[in-house]
Design an enzyme around this catalytic site. Structure first.
Site: not given
Ligand code: BGC
Length: 737
Positions: A271
């Protein structure tokens, strides 16, 4: 030009002659160490584009997020393919969470439809829109089981139930990835967040979880497994640490379970910054140690933290990370790019006609928003018939941005159909619509317009009040401790109820709110979640009876925050919750301690939720009868057939979601009272009857037993078939050896 020739010379023969593995090995053998590390690095494309181009030219990037301009993407791709040392195409990613330009209901709303086919079709439409803008990798579906509506990200998943989440996650995967990933209209899906992220302590986002292995296997793993079985091309590790180990650095999770047990051969992406996140977690001293832990755990791509980019060289040189580990991660990235057909055609597909906001896409979004809407109460007021004058009010009646919900990165609010616009259009000149928003937005505390509201309400035959939450109140890092309506919305509803006109309250929100009082004073209640671009039309059609509500709650509605977590498939416990009405006046003064009995309830609230999982009303009524099982005894490898007759006993056509629950009283470990194991949408004309048959593979009743093995246990089971999780027709069967 020279590089283009190199690209053609290198890759074209491979496509003509090689199998997937051979092709990957051939590419890998020509890559320098730096090229390899570049493939494991993903960066945000917003910001200085010239810097980004430099990184791409140097081969330091494998994937770019958050650019949706096809011309820019094609230019970046050209640089990657023609000017970078290894000439490997980039993979463009985006959070395409519920729709792209055409915004669908939030996933929690989609889950209320219990309609896999429509969810899949809508996801396919989304893929068509997103790929038109160059996106080939979507960070969705999210399938985190969420039993705490304080958690803002409950909006993004499919609710509290493992089985429903798995079925719908698989539907989204099929929709995004289509028949083949190499179809230019397909994008790779990403099952996220692996794992347990929705169990954050107290509903506080990013917080610690403590989920024991048995519960991981029974509750949190199955939706991910369903996505993997549907062919999901990638998995995103979650931010949280579970029992002391951050998911992104958890080798047991990402390698032993995901790859070893489930055979997943796709990419694991971290993530956002979650590789470096091991440092603030206190699980690594610095980014270097974090990189070492995460790459060896099985996280292939580092989203945005540059920890791999900066540290893999020294980690491999020092022997702390074997070269083979890096190669294996690169292979997976190359495989994904190959499966997407990027080595054949790296550029954005050129659409002959644009599908963005096209009619079929909007129509499906509208139907989905309709099916997502749950009618929680109706004292004969809906659908509106014979009314001459309607008062439309509330801050969500015309909130084109807010009704789109969280993660609306690409949807344009100027395309949103709000309830007031749709009602005006649908009612034409037949009905007079009075409109007074009364509050400018959901947190507005001013009661200045309530006097006018009162006088308008008295002139109307019926009042439609649109209340709820702003878009910004749910989603990532938007948890709430208080789930009652914000601003002066409740007061506004009290004023309206006091006017004596039938009051229809429509909620648009990203989570279950605490709405006991509002439910009591309203004559009818619709819960539309954040319904997306077409939400206004969907709701307006329901209100006037052009559509019949069929949504069912994918999550339990508690009476108050203190009841959380509350979910239908809880365990039996030794002291069953019963007996109390939650009235403190019933408690005697200075009596012996045991006077209230010994039950697992609160003294001050009833043990039941306000609305249970699976609940939702229709403009017609349905009667279930004749529950029959094909067998009273089945073996672990058998299939049990469960038949039930559904009859539309009302006066209009409608759709019921018939739900099949299975439970058991005793096992080698304590088990939930009941668990959803099947559902079927059945549409019937008035007086029409149909026999529905569920085929239940007994293998789906496996659970993690006392020996920590997931297996089917012989014994006595109960079956319940109903129209919600509370009650229904019951039967029994046994699993025999
Ligand atoms: C989120 C994810 C997301 C990623 C990319 C993160 O902060 O938890 O769900 O896909 O950002 O934007």
């Amino acid at each position: 030009m020279k590089r283009l020739v190199t690209f053609i010379l290198l890759f074209v023969p491979l496509f003509v002659f090689g199998g997937e593995d051979e092709r990957i090995e051939a590419i890998l053998s020509r890559m320098s160490f730096e090229d390899k590390v570049g493939q494991l690095n993903q960066l945000d494309g917003r910001g200085d584009i010239e810097k980004l181009k430099k990184e791409i030219r140097a081969g330091r990037l494998g994937s770019v997020m958050n650019i949706v301009d096809p011309a820019v993407l094609d230019e970046l791709q050209r640089i990657a393919v023609e000017e970078s040392p290894a000439g490997i195409p980039l993979l463009f990613a985006r959070d395409v969470v519920h729709g792209f330009k055409t915004v669908l209901p939030i996933p929690l709303g989609q889950a209320a439809s219990f309609d896999e086919e429509l969810v899949e079709r809508a996801a396919r439409n989304t893929a068509a829109e997103a790929t038109e803008c160059g996106i080939r990798w979507a960070f969705a579906p999210m399938m985190d089981i969420a039993r705490d509506p304080r958690w803002g990200r409950i909006a993004e998943g499919f609710g509290e139930d493992t089985y429903l989440a798995g079925r719908l996650a698989a539907a989204v995967v099929r929709g995004y990835q289509g028949e083949s990933l190499s179809d230019p209209m397909s994008m790779a899906a990403c099952a996220k967040h692996f794992v347990g992220y929705g169990a954050a302590e107290g509903g506080r986002d990013y917080n610690t979880t403590y989920i024991p292995e048995r519960q991981l296997r029974d509750t949190y793993f199955p939706p991910f497994r369903a996505a993997v079985e549907a062919g999901c091309a990638s998995v995103m590790s979650s931010f949280n640490d579970n029992d002391g180990v951050p998911a992104t650095g958890n080798r047991w999770l990402l390698t032993d379970v995901l790859r070893g047990e489930w055979g997943f051969d796709g990419v694991v992406v971290s993530d956002w910054g979650s590789v470096a996140g091991l440092v603030p977690h206190g699980a690594a001293a610095d980014k270097r140690e974090a990189a070492k832990k995460c790459i060896t755990a099985g996280t292939d791509m580092d989203m945005s933290s540059r920890s791999y980019l900066l540290n893999l060289r020294s980690l491999v040189d020092s022997g702390e990370v074997p070269m083979e580990v890096v190669d294996e991660a690169v292979r997976r990235v190359l495989r994904l790019k190959m499966r997407l057909g990027l080595f054949d055609n790296p550029y954005t597909r050129k659409a002959a006609t644009s599908v963005l906001y096209s009619e079929p896409v909007l129509d499906d979004a509208c139907t989905l928003a309709q099916e997502a809407t749950v009618m929680l109460k109706n004292e004969g007021v809906l659908p509106l018939t014979g009314v001459r004058r309607i008062l439309v009010t509330g801050p969500m009646a015309d909130a084109p941005y807010d009704q789109l919900g969280t993660w609306t990165l690409d949807g344009d609010k100027t395309h949103t159909l709000t309830p007031i616009t749709a009602l005006r259009e649908l009612c034409g000149d037949d009905v007079e619509i009075l409109y007074e928003p009364a509050l400018t937005h959901c947190r507005d505390n001013s009661t200045a317009r309530f006097g006018r509201l009162r006088s308008l309400a008295r002139k109307a035959d019926v009042v439609l009040a649109f209340v709820g939450e702003e878009q910004i109140m749910s989603g990532e890092a938007h948890s709430l401790a208080d789930l009652t309506l914000q601003g002066a919305q409740s007061e506004m509803l009290e004023v309206l109820a006091d006017c004596g006109r039938p009051l229809v309250t429509v909620f648009m929100a990203g989570r279950p709110l605490i709405i006991g009082r509002e439910a009591e004073i309203s004559d009818a209640l619709l819960y539309a979640w954040h319904p997306g671009t077409m939400g206004g039309k969907a709701i307006a059609e329901i209100v006037i009876g052009r559509a019949n509500p069929s949504g069912k709650l994918p999550v339990t509605f508690p009476r108050c925050v203190g009841q959380i977590p509350m979910y239908y498939n809880h365990k039996h416990t030794s002291h069953i919750a019963r007996g109390t009405e939650g009235n403190l006046d019933d408690i005697p003064r200075e009596a012996v301690q045991s006077v209230m009995g010994h039950t697992s309830s609160y003294l001050d609230v009833p043990p039941t939720p306000l609305f249970p999982f699976g609940f939702g009303l229709s403009y017609t009524t349905f009667v279930l009868s004749g529950l029959e099982l094909s067998d009273t005894e089945v073996t672990a490898d058998g299939v049990l057939k469960v038949r039930v007759t559904v009859e539309n006993s009302g006066k209009v056509a409608g759709t019921e979601v018939v739900q099949l629950y299975v439970g058991r009283k005793s096992a080698s470990v304590t088990r939930p009272m009941k668990e959803l194991k099947g559902f079927r949408r059945v549409t019937l004309a008035p007086a029409e009857k149909r026999t529905v048959e569920f085929e239940l593979p007994v293998s789906e009743l496996a659970f993690c037993g006392a020996d920590m093995r997931v297996a089917v246990e012989p014994g006595a089971y109960t079956i319940m078939v109903g129209t919600d999780s509370r009650d229904g027709l019951k039967s029994r069967f046994s699993i025999v050896k």
